[in-house]
Design a protein around this motif. Structure first.
Motif, PDB file in Angstrom:
ATOM      1  N   GLN A 269       3.074   5.918  30.024  1.00 50.17           N
ATOM      2  CA  GLN A 269       3.855   5.529  31.106  1.00 50.17           C
ATOM      3  C   GLN A 269       4.677   6.626  31.634  1.00 50.17           C
ATOM      4  N   ARG A 270       5.170   7.559  30.791  1.00 48.52           N
ATOM      5  CA  ARG A 270       6.032   8.678  31.422  1.00 48.52           C
ATOM      6  C   ARG A 270       4.853   9.806  32.291  1.00 48.52           C
ATOM      7  N   ILE A 271       3.644   9.795  31.852  1.00 47.54           N
ATOM      8  CA  ILE A 271       2.820  10.762  32.550  1.00 47.54           C
ATOM      9  C   ILE A 271       2.413   9.919  33.656  1.00 47.54           C
ATOM     10  N   VAL A 272       2.190   8.599  34.002  1.00 47.67           N
ATOM     11  CA  VAL A 272       1.850   8.121  35.047  1.00 47.67           C
ATOM     12  C   VAL A 272       3.024   8.051  36.153  1.00 47.67           C
ATOM     13  N   SER A 273       4.263   8.241  35.702  1.00 50.64           N
ATOM     14  CA  SER A 273       5.388   8.314  36.690  1.00 50.64           C
ATOM     15  C   SER A 273       5.253   9.828  37.071  1.00 50.64           C
ATOM     16  N   ASP A 274       4.979  10.808  36.132  1.00 46.83           N
ATOM     17  CA  ASP A 274       4.947  12.161  36.820  1.00 46.83           C
ATOM     18  C   ASP A 274       3.964  12.302  37.821  1.00 46.83           C
ATOM     19  N   VAL A 275       2.549  11.791  37.522  1.00 50.14           N
ATOM     20  CA  VAL A 275       1.463  11.667  38.396  1.00 50.14           C
ATOM     21  C   VAL A 275       1.957  11.118  39.720  1.00 50.14           C
ATOM     22  N   GLU A 276       2.610  10.029  39.917  1.00 49.02           N
ATOM     23  CA  GLU A 276       3.379   9.314  40.953  1.00 49.02           C
ATOM     24  C   GLU A 276       4.074  10.418  41.935  1.00 49.02           C
ATOM     25  N   ARG A 277       5.096  10.849  41.085  1.00 45.02           N
ATOM     26  CA  ARG A 277       5.957  11.867  41.746  1.00 45.02           C
ATOM     27  C   ARG A 277       5.090  13.032  42.518  1.00 45.02           C
ATOM     28  N   ALA A 278       4.123  13.713  41.843  1.00 45.06           N
ATOM     29  CA  ALA A 278       3.254  14.560  42.173  1.00 45.06           C
ATOM     30  C   ALA A 278       2.334  14.162  43.516  1.00 45.06           C
ATOM     31  N   ASP A 279       1.776  13.051  43.378  1.00 45.16           N
ATOM     32  CA  ASP A 279       1.199  12.520  44.295  1.00 45.16           C
ATOM     33  C   ASP A 279       2.047  12.261  45.542  1.00 45.16           C
ATOM     34  N   ASP A 280       3.200  11.982  45.546  1.00 44.24           N
ATOM     35  CA  ASP A 280       4.108  11.417  46.661  1.00 44.24           C
ATOM     36  C   ASP A 280       4.330  12.826  47.486  1.00 44.24           C
ATOM     37  N   PHE A 281       4.714  13.910  46.576  1.00 45.27           N
ATOM     38  CA  PHE A 281       5.076  15.272  47.217  1.00 45.27           C
ATOM     39  C   PHE A 281       3.776  15.641  47.798  1.00 45.27           C
ATOM     40  N   LYS A 282       2.507  15.566  47.262  1.00 46.10           N
ATOM     41  CA  LYS A 282       1.352  16.237  47.711  1.00 46.10           C
ATOM     42  C   LYS A 282       0.828  15.486  49.025  1.00 46.10           C
ATOM     43  N   SER A 283       1.124  14.096  49.203  1.00 44.78           N
ATOM     44  CA  SER A 283       0.813  13.325  50.494  1.00 44.78           C
ATOM     45  C   SER A 283       1.608  13.766  51.509  1.00 44.78           C
ATOM     46  N   ALA A 284       2.982  13.870  51.266  1.00 41.42           N
ATOM     47  CA  ALA A 284       3.825  14.229  52.203  1.00 41.42           C
ATOM     48  C   ALA A 284       3.877  15.845  52.874  1.00 41.42           C
ATOM     49  N   LEU A 285       3.367  16.725  51.755  1.00 35.76           N
ATOM     50  CA  LEU A 285       3.204  17.979  51.934  1.00 35.76           C
ATOM     51  C   LEU A 285       1.874  18.129  53.042  1.00 35.76           C
ATOM     52  N   ILE A 286       0.853  17.548  52.677  1.00 30.45           N
ATOM     53  CA  ILE A 286      -0.654  17.566  53.476  1.00 30.45           C
ATOM     54  C   ILE A 286      -0.242  16.881  54.887  1.00 30.45           C
ATOM     55  N   ALA A 287       0.516  15.889  54.871  1.00 31.62           N
ATOM     56  CA  ALA A 287       0.778  15.329  56.393  1.00 31.62           C
ATOM     57  C   ALA A 287       1.648  16.537  57.095  1.00 31.62           C
ATOM     58  N   ALA A 288       2.609  16.939  56.580  1.00 32.34           N
ATOM     59  CA  ALA A 288       3.501  17.992  57.194  1.00 32.34           C
ATOM     60  C   ALA A 288       2.582  19.083  57.451  1.00 32.34           C
ATOM     61  N   ILE A 289       1.720  19.846  56.681  1.00 41.17           N
ATOM     62  CA  ILE A 289       1.165  20.934  57.074  1.00 41.17           C
ATOM     63  C   ILE A 289       0.171  20.510  58.430  1.00 41.17           C
ATOM     64  N   GLU A 290      -0.692  19.345  58.373  1.00 39.51           N
ATOM     65  CA  GLU A 290      -1.524  19.030  59.448  1.00 39.51           C
ATOM     66  C   GLU A 290      -0.538  18.758  60.674  1.00 39.51           C
ATOM     67  N   LYS A 291       0.339  18.353  60.447  1.00 34.19           N
ATOM     68  CA  LYS A 291       1.248  18.338  61.862  1.00 34.19           C
ATOM     69  C   LYS A 291       1.907  19.704  62.181  1.00 34.19           C
ATOM     70  N   ALA A 292       2.359  20.571  61.204  1.00 31.12           N
ATOM     71  CA  ALA A 292       2.413  21.880  61.712  1.00 31.12           C
ATOM     72  C   ALA A 292       1.545  22.489  62.276  1.00 31.12           C
ATOM     73  N   LYS A 293       0.320  22.516  62.042  1.00 29.90           N
ATOM     74  CA  LYS A 293      -0.632  23.031  62.715  1.00 29.90           C
ATOM     75  C   LYS A 293      -0.958  22.493  63.936  1.00 29.90           C
ATOM     76  N   ALA A 294      -0.980  21.383  64.112  1.00 31.54           N
ATOM     77  CA  ALA A 294      -1.049  20.601  65.326  1.00 31.54           C
ATOM     78  C   ALA A 294       0.064  21.093  66.294  1.00 31.54           C
ATOM     79  N   GLU A 295       1.312  21.462  65.710  1.00 31.53           N
ATOM     80  CA  GLU A 295       2.239  21.843  66.679  1.00 31.53           C
ATOM     81  C   GLU A 295       2.514  23.348  66.998  1.00 31.53           C
ATOM     82  N   GLY A 296       1.478  24.024  66.073  1.00 36.82           N
ATOM     83  CA  GLY A 296       1.159  25.442  66.620  1.00 36.82           C
ATOM     84  C   GLY A 296       2.553  26.168  65.672  1.00 36.82           C
TER      85      GLY A 296
END
Length: 326
Positions: free
Chosen positions: A156-183
């Motif tokens: 259960q603890r590892i699953v929670s750690d994975v979920e935190r990493a997933d949230d960060f990764k998803s938000a970071l990828i979306a932000a990088i794509e947005k930053a690229k689009a905005e120059g």
């Protein structure tokens, strides 16, 4: 639901991930302190995860259980001794030997040198020792239950750690794509991808590896528990069969030593004859043979489970990793 209700923890974590992403993309590349703060989110995820150390400890303990004697070697030795003494007992009392009954357990080449009483006493000692060994096996179940609980909690603890990493990764990828689009400056995007997203993904994969080790540990532990429980059952069946043969042999030995075993009321003890003992010993050899076949199969299963856990953990802990201490 009232507006004063506690916020959804998942929403809190996603909000935290978004703030961490904002720190990454607002980095001042010329400022070492700013770069360090931008990388801090991933480094903090790694430092917060104590799962690597706990998983390695659990893995080592389970491997130690798989490789430990836990009374198994002593039981195997005692069963060999029991079979040898039972053959002596059969050779002592059964003449001539009836063909077929004990064809799976050859008689000794020489007649026993000890007295029937000595052989009976030896078998009694072995049976009593087997009973004590079975009690040790039952106590092992307490340890297995504890390890199973630890594995479940760690999962259960590892699953929670994975979920935190997933949230960060998803938000970071979306932000990088947005930053690229905005120059956004390419240097900032490159920093976000190489110095934050890449180690984040490595850490996430490491956590997935920990989950795999945890799951293999649970499987290995279940096999250990299964074989331990089956061994308890086998020892119980063997001791019951041995005690039955002992009862008969004791009566026959007393009858032979007294020439005419007589109860207080003057009636001869005719409960058993030599054919009964021979049949009883045949049953004992049958359960011993069944145990021997099971033992070979179960030993292979235990070995394979331990090897799979060892190889997987070596791959995750020794070859993998993302900065999480192992």
């Amino acid at each position: 639901m009232s507006s004063l209700s506690a916020p959804n923890p998942t929403s809190q974590e996603k909000a935290l991930a978004e703030r961490q992403v904002e720190s990454v993309l607002s980095v001042d590349l010329a400022n070492p302190a700013s770069r360090a703060r931008a990388r801090e989110a991933v480094e903090k995820l790694s430092m917060d995860s104590a799962s690597a150390a706990r998983s390695r400890l659990l893995e080592r303990r389970i491997l130690a259980l798989a490789q430990a004697d836990s009374g198994g070697t002593r039981i195997a030795t005692e069963l060999e001794m029991l079979a040898a003494r039972a053959r002596e007992l059969d050779a002592t009392y059964v003449q001539p030997r009836r063909q077929g009954l004990l064809k799976l357990s050859p008689a000794p080449k020489k007649k026993p040198t000890g007295s029937p009483r000595d052989t009976i006493n030896e078998i009694k000692g072995i049976v009593n020792s087997l009973s004590r060994s079975a009690e040790v096996l039952r106590q092992n179940h307490v340890a297995f239950d504890g390890f199973a609980g630890d594995l479940s909690a760690e999962h259960q603890r590892i699953v929670s750690d994975v979920e935190r990493a997933d949230d960060f990764k998803s938000a970071l990828i979306a932000a990088i794509e947005k930053a690229k689009a905005e120059g956004a400056p390419s240097e900032v995007v490159r920093f976000a991808e190489r110095e934050v997203l890449f180690p984040l993904e490595s850490h996430r994969q490491y956590l997935q590896g920990l989950l795999a080790v945890n799951q293999q540990g649970a499987l290995s532990l279940s096999i250990l528990r299964e074989t331990n429980e089956a061994l308890i059952t086998h020892v119980r069946m063997i001791t019951l069969a041995a005690r039955s043969s002992l009862d008969m042999a004791t009566v026959l030995q007393r009858r032979a030593s007294e020439q005419a075993s007589v109860h207080a009321n003057g009636e001869a003890d005719s409960r058993y004859d030599m054919a009964d003992l021979h049949e009883s010993l045949g049953e004992l050899f049958h359960v011993l043979q069944e145990h021997d076949a099971w033992h070979k199969e179960s030993a292979t299963k235990r070995r394979d489970a331990a090897r799979a856990l060892s190889e997987l953990s070596a791959k995750v802990f020794d070859e993998g990793g993302s900065g999480v201490a192992s």
